[in-house]
Write an enzyme that holds these catalytic residues in place. Structure first.
Site, PDB file in Angstrom:
ATOM      1  N   SER A   1     -30.562  -1.288 -10.213  1.00 59.05           N
ATOM      2  CA  SER A   1     -31.668  -1.588  -9.004  1.00 59.05           C
ATOM      3  C   SER A   1     -31.863  -2.874  -8.995  1.00 59.05           C
ATOM      4  O   SER A   1     -32.267  -3.211  -7.661  1.00 59.05           O
ATOM      5  CB  SER A   1     -33.079  -0.780  -9.694  1.00 59.05           C
ATOM      6  OG  SER A   1     -32.735   0.444 -10.161  1.00 59.05           O
TER       7      SER A   1
ATOM      8  N   ARG B   1       6.396  11.986   9.420  1.00 61.64           N
ATOM      9  CA  ARG B   1       6.425  11.278   8.267  1.00 61.64           C
ATOM     10  C   ARG B   1       4.974  11.726   7.649  1.00 61.64           C
ATOM     11  O   ARG B   1       4.095  11.619   8.009  1.00 61.64           O
ATOM     12  CB  ARG B   1       6.407   9.811   8.616  1.00 61.64           C
ATOM     13  CG  ARG B   1       7.160   8.904   7.526  1.00 61.64           C
ATOM     14  CD  ARG B   1       7.211   7.668   8.099  1.00 61.64           C
ATOM     15  NE  ARG B   1       7.395   6.713   6.950  1.00 61.64           N
ATOM     16  CZ  ARG B   1       6.421   6.156   6.078  1.00 61.64           C
ATOM     17  NH1 ARG B   1       5.349   6.628   6.162  1.00 61.64           N
ATOM     18  NH2 ARG B   1       6.880   5.467   5.006  1.00 61.64           N
TER      19      ARG B   1
ATOM     20  N   THR C   1      -2.156  18.338  14.674  1.00 61.03           N
ATOM     21  CA  THR C   1      -2.642  17.007  14.801  1.00 61.03           C
ATOM     22  C   THR C   1      -4.008  17.152  14.166  1.00 61.03           C
ATOM     23  O   THR C   1      -4.713  17.849  14.418  1.00 61.03           O
ATOM     24  CB  THR C   1      -2.402  16.074  15.911  1.00 61.03           C
ATOM     25  OG1 THR C   1      -2.918  14.918  15.677  1.00 61.03           O
ATOM     26  CG2 THR C   1      -3.083  16.813  17.072  1.00 61.03           C
ATOM     27  N   ARG C   2      -4.407  16.080  13.245  1.00 59.96           N
ATOM     28  CA  ARG C   2      -6.023  15.800  13.159  1.00 59.96           C
ATOM     29  C   ARG C   2      -6.319  14.227  13.607  1.00 59.96           C
ATOM     30  O   ARG C   2      -7.206  13.750  13.139  1.00 59.96           O
ATOM     31  CB  ARG C   2      -6.166  15.980  11.726  1.00 59.96           C
ATOM     32  CG  ARG C   2      -4.989  15.468  10.714  1.00 59.96           C
ATOM     33  CD  ARG C   2      -5.591  15.547   9.374  1.00 59.96           C
ATOM     34  NE  ARG C   2      -6.235  14.481   9.071  1.00 59.96           N
ATOM     35  CZ  ARG C   2      -5.694  13.098   8.300  1.00 59.96           C
ATOM     36  NH1 ARG C   2      -4.429  13.252   7.755  1.00 59.96           N
ATOM     37  NH2 ARG C   2      -6.138  11.988   8.037  1.00 59.96           N
TER      38      ARG C   2
ATOM     39  N   HIS D   1      -1.774   9.155  20.707  1.00 56.94           N
ATOM     40  CA  HIS D   1      -1.306   7.823  21.482  1.00 56.94           C
ATOM     41  C   HIS D   1       0.179   8.229  22.220  1.00 56.94           C
ATOM     42  O   HIS D   1       0.486   9.218  22.162  1.00 56.94           O
ATOM     43  CB  HIS D   1      -1.074   6.645  20.472  1.00 56.94           C
ATOM     44  CG  HIS D   1      -2.308   6.442  19.588  1.00 56.94           C
ATOM     45  ND1 HIS D   1      -3.318   5.881  20.262  1.00 56.94           N
ATOM     46  CD2 HIS D   1      -2.392   6.404  18.702  1.00 56.94           C
ATOM     47  CE1 HIS D   1      -4.376   5.831  19.403  1.00 56.94           C
ATOM     48  NE2 HIS D   1      -3.887   6.311  18.186  1.00 56.94           N
TER      49      HIS D   1
ATOM     50  N   HIS E   1       3.183   9.722  20.742  1.00 61.16           N
ATOM     51  CA  HIS E   1       2.922  11.127  20.448  1.00 61.16           C
ATOM     52  C   HIS E   1       3.337  11.897  21.691  1.00 61.16           C
ATOM     53  O   HIS E   1       3.910  12.908  21.794  1.00 61.16           O
ATOM     54  CB  HIS E   1       1.500  11.617  20.056  1.00 61.16           C
ATOM     55  CG  HIS E   1       1.197  10.623  18.635  1.00 61.16           C
ATOM     56  ND1 HIS E   1       0.195   9.826  18.721  1.00 61.16           N
ATOM     57  CD2 HIS E   1       1.680  11.008  17.449  1.00 61.16           C
ATOM     58  CE1 HIS E   1       0.155   9.488  17.347  1.00 61.16           C
ATOM     59  NE2 HIS E   1       0.837   9.997  16.761  1.00 61.16           N
TER      60      HIS E   1
HETATM   61  P1  ADP Z   1     -30.446   0.034 -13.771  1.00 62.60           P
HETATM   62  O1  ADP Z   1     -31.119   0.387 -12.445  1.00 62.60           O
HETATM   63  O2  ADP Z   1     -29.152  -0.136 -13.929  1.00 62.60           O
HETATM   64  O3  ADP Z   1     -31.016   1.032 -14.465  1.00 62.60           O
HETATM   65  P2  ADP Z   1     -32.445  -2.225 -13.861  1.00 62.60           P
HETATM   66  O4  ADP Z   1     -31.898  -3.157 -12.737  1.00 62.60           O
HETATM   67  O5  ADP Z   1     -33.644  -1.263 -13.428  1.00 62.60           O
HETATM   68  O6  ADP Z   1     -31.208  -1.111 -14.343  1.00 62.60           O
HETATM   69  O7  ADP Z   1     -32.620  -3.058 -15.012  1.00 62.60           O
HETATM   70  C1  ADP Z   1     -31.958  -4.150 -15.451  1.00 62.60           C
HETATM   71  C2  ADP Z   1     -32.730  -4.925 -16.390  1.00 62.60           C
HETATM   72  O8  ADP Z   1     -32.080  -6.116 -16.839  1.00 62.60           O
HETATM   73  C3  ADP Z   1     -33.878  -5.620 -15.465  1.00 62.60           C
HETATM   74  O9  ADP Z   1     -35.020  -5.751 -16.292  1.00 62.60           O
HETATM   75  C4  ADP Z   1     -33.265  -7.266 -15.195  1.00 62.60           C
HETATM   76  O10 ADP Z   1     -34.209  -8.168 -15.135  1.00 62.60           O
HETATM   77  C5  ADP Z   1     -32.493  -7.270 -16.545  1.00 62.60           C
HETATM   78  N1  ADP Z   1     -31.351  -8.266 -16.174  1.00 62.60           N
HETATM   79  C6  ADP Z   1     -31.009  -9.264 -16.891  1.00 62.60           C
HETATM   80  N2  ADP Z   1     -29.940  -9.886 -16.487  1.00 62.60           N
HETATM   81  C7  ADP Z   1     -29.534  -9.210 -15.207  1.00 62.60           C
HETATM   82  C8  ADP Z   1     -28.627  -9.425 -14.354  1.00 62.60           C
HETATM   83  N3  ADP Z   1     -27.741 -10.510 -14.510  1.00 62.60           N
HETATM   84  N4  ADP Z   1     -28.578  -8.482 -13.421  1.00 62.60           N
HETATM   85  C9  ADP Z   1     -29.217  -7.323 -13.385  1.00 62.60           C
HETATM   86  N5  ADP Z   1     -30.331  -7.323 -14.179  1.00 62.60           N
HETATM   87  C10 ADP Z   1     -30.494  -8.133 -15.315  1.00 62.60           C
END
Ligand code: ADP
Ligand code: ADP
Length: 590
Positions: A413, A294, A199-200, A204, A207
């Site tokens: 980001s 199973r 068993t991992r 219960h 078992h």
């Molecule tokens: P990644 O991290 O994927 O390299 P970033 O977030 O650094 O991308 O850059 C995305 C760019 O696109 C930003 O300058 C942001 O303002 C722009 N952008 C425009 N529309 C959107 C949206 N709907 N969602 C996210 N970023 C957007």
């Protein structure tokens, strides 16, 4: 009078337990020799394999497989000697490493402690696709071993082993028994029939019932043999599990009929072949029977949502070879609880109108453990339920990794920043690992070759997995262009805690945004290997969340992910401390 003791137990497979540990009097000299040898650091998996090779758990196999054994194992599940052996046990190394034929090398663990000396008698190539297909029946990267194999070295080495030191473990020492020690204990219990239970998971009541019935049926003893080497990531950790096994064994079994022993096996999640392997290993520990349920050792679902193996494939394959192997399969019979009589009974023995109760594995997690509700005593012994409750906080206190992937400029980001604020507002602590930022410290100096990118992603994945294990929420935002590497991280973090968010912005859009002017440079050839231009981006096939940044704002998208997490229970739907005053802003009192 001299008593000759004839063992009542079944003999090891191949009749003799392999023992690779060098005699004490030779240790010092060999250690001195080893200090002049080239070293190879073993993975956690290879350390487990080495231990079972050394103590005879894999008898009659006595080394990491050479080419002929390996090929026959792939094709026919047999060693060249003809003995059954369904799983390849290999020691992979990188091509170009400093390892040569007919030389000795020192095998060390992650802490560089010397474990063994190997005489290199063979170095050979192996084919990932072939191994994946033949052993695991699939090349799908959702199979944890298939994805893991992508980062193994491309050459295997084999040769005679001299083991100086078995891996040291400091936890539950009294339960870590070698095959010989297990046999010695079983011998004193005086029964020929030994039913092993692999068993991992925590056990219960069902078992408990099942194992007790199996022992009664064959008039033998139970070898409760949980795996504590490597199991599937995301499993309940072995410290917690072993505490539950101990509580059960001590409180609820006849002490003359149970032996609890921990198995340092690195599981492969290979379903049918793995079940047969488990039977072989257990014979070496003295078992005559193995309970096979199973979907034994199944890895869950593939990337199309289908199970990797049929539910009874494992039982069937093991049964087919059971006579030859000398280990009988005890099928896991379906038992149900009868609340009116407060007992368990076999499904086949009850009439249609009998009231029954059951709780599925999913319900255990979702409705009880994740919700912080204790399991009922008819389902799980209270001693076990308490240990589980302590180690298994409700979902909204568990860790999660939200992994953004997509082209540079896709909006990872930007969306992550909004999403971070929402999560904190909802009462979760968040760590952000942004690709660009990580490359300024943790991964400083790494470039954009495939190798460097993989290292970068694995570093992020490693940190993320640690944070998740300790209940944190971690947001990762890196291009992470390669599917296999992302799947690897998924397995490292644990499938249930990994949420892949595909920021699906078309290349033209990213290029027109060109936040950092990099696409222009890449087009002019001033930057090489730029993702989307002259290096591939492998889009996720089954991301948990896919975002459209052309038609939706970062804020809208952040809420899409938040809703997903609320649905999964990782975030509570209400904002703690915020009551119902949704329109209330700026922290001013009304
Ligand atoms: P990644 O991290 O994927 O390299 P970033 O977030 O650094 O991308 O850059 C995305 C760019 O696109 C930003 O300058 C942001 O303002 C722009 N952008 C425009 N529309 C959107 C949206 N709907 N969602 C996210 N970023 C957007
Ligand atoms: P990866 O996941 O490939 O390691 P990161 O997210 O860590 O990528 O870093 C990608 C960022 O680095 C991009 O947003 C981009 O600004 C920059 N960059 C520099 N060279 C490259 C390249 N050759 N390919 C992709 N991104 C690059």
């Amino acid at each position: 009078m001299i008593a000759t003791t004839v063992s009542t137990l079944i003999s090891p497979y191949g009749n003799k337990l392999v023992d690779l540990v060098v005699p004490t009097e030779e240790v010092d000299e060999l250690k001195a020799q080893a200090s002049h040898l080239a070293s190879l650091q073993l993975s956690a998996r290879s350390v487990c394999d080495l231990e079972l090779l050394a103590t005879g758990g894999f008898s009659p196999l006595d080394r990491f497989m050479g080419q002929e054994d390996h090929q026959r194992v792939l094709d026919e599940m047999r060693l060249t000697s003809g003995h059954l052996f369904p799983i390849p046990i290999t020691l992979p190394v990188e091509a170009g490493s400093d390892i040569h034929l007919d030389q000795k090398i020192a095998l060390r663990n992650a802490k560089n402690e010397l474990l063994a000396v190997m005489t290199v008698e063979e170095i050979y190539e192996w084919d990932l696709a072939e191994v994946a297909q033949k052993v695991f029946g699939s090349q799908d990267l959702r199979h944890p071993l298939v994805s893991e194999m992508h980062r193994w070295g491309k050459l295997n080495i084999s040769g005679q082993l001299q083991v100086l030191q078995l891996p040291r473990n400091y936890d539950f020492k009294e339960l870590r028994l070698t095959p010989a020690e297990t046999r010695a204990k079983l011998e004193t219990m005086g029964h020929q029939n030994v039913v092993a239970f692999q068993t991992r998971n925590p056990l219960h009541r069902v078992h408990e019932e099942l194992t007790k019935r199996a022992v009664q049926d064959v008039d033998g003893v139970l070898l409760l043999h949980p795996v504590v080497g490597m199991t599937k990531s995301g499993d309940v950790d072995h410290y917690t599990r072993v505490r539950t096994y101990k509580a059960l064994a001590e409180e609820h079994y006849d002490p003359d009929r149970i032996l609890l022993s921990l198995l340092p096996l690195a599981m492969r999640m290979a379903g049918p072949r793995e079940a047969l392997w488990h039977a072989l290993i257990r014979r070496n520990y003295g078992a005559t029977h193995l309970i096979v349920g199973r979907d034994h050792a199944g890895p869950g679902k593939d990337s199309n949502g289908n199970p990797f193996y049929g539910p009874y494939d494992a039982q069937e394959l093991t049964e087919q070879h059971s006579d030859e192997l000398g280990v009988k399969v005890v099928p896991f019979r379906a038992l149900v609880y009868l609340p009116d009589e407060d007992r368990y009974e076999e499904m086949s023995k009850i009439s249609d109108d009998t009231r029954t109760a059951s709780i599925s594995g999913t319900q255990v997690r979702e409705e009880y453990l994740h919700a912080g509700k204790q399991l009922p005593s008819w389902f799980t012994r209270p001693e076990v339920a308490e240990i589980l409750a302590e180690s298994y906080p409700p979902r909204h206190q568990q860790g999660a990794c939200i992994w953004f992937t997509g082209l540079s400029g896709a909006g990872k980001s930007t969306t992550a920043e909004v999403f971070t604020a929402l999560l904190m507002e909802h009462g979760r602590q968040v760590t952000v690992l942004d690709g660009d930022v990580v490359r300024t410290h943790l991964s400083k100096g790494l470039g954009f070759s495939k190798e460097d990118r993989d290292i970068n992603i694995r570093r992020i994945g490693f940190v993320a997995a640690e944070l998740v294990r300790h209940g944190g929420v971690v947001i990762c935002a890196a291009v992470s262009p390669y599917r296999a590497t992302r799947n690897d991280v998924r397995n490292l973090v644990g499938q249930d805690h990994f949420i892949e968010v595909f920021v699906d912005t078309p290349l033209e859009v990213c290029e027109s945004r060109d936040v950092k002017g990099m696409y222009a440079k890449a087009r002019r050839g001033e930057i090489k290997d730029f993702t989307g231009i002259d290096d591939p981006y492998e889009a996720p096939l089954h991301a948990e969340v896919t975002l459209d940044t052309v038609n939706h704002t970062p804020e809208e998208n952040a809420y899409v992910i938040l809703d997903y997490l609320i649905n999964q229970g990782f975030v509570r739907a209400f904002v703690p401390g915020n009551g119902h005053s949704k329109g209330h802003t700026n922290g001013k009192a009304n």
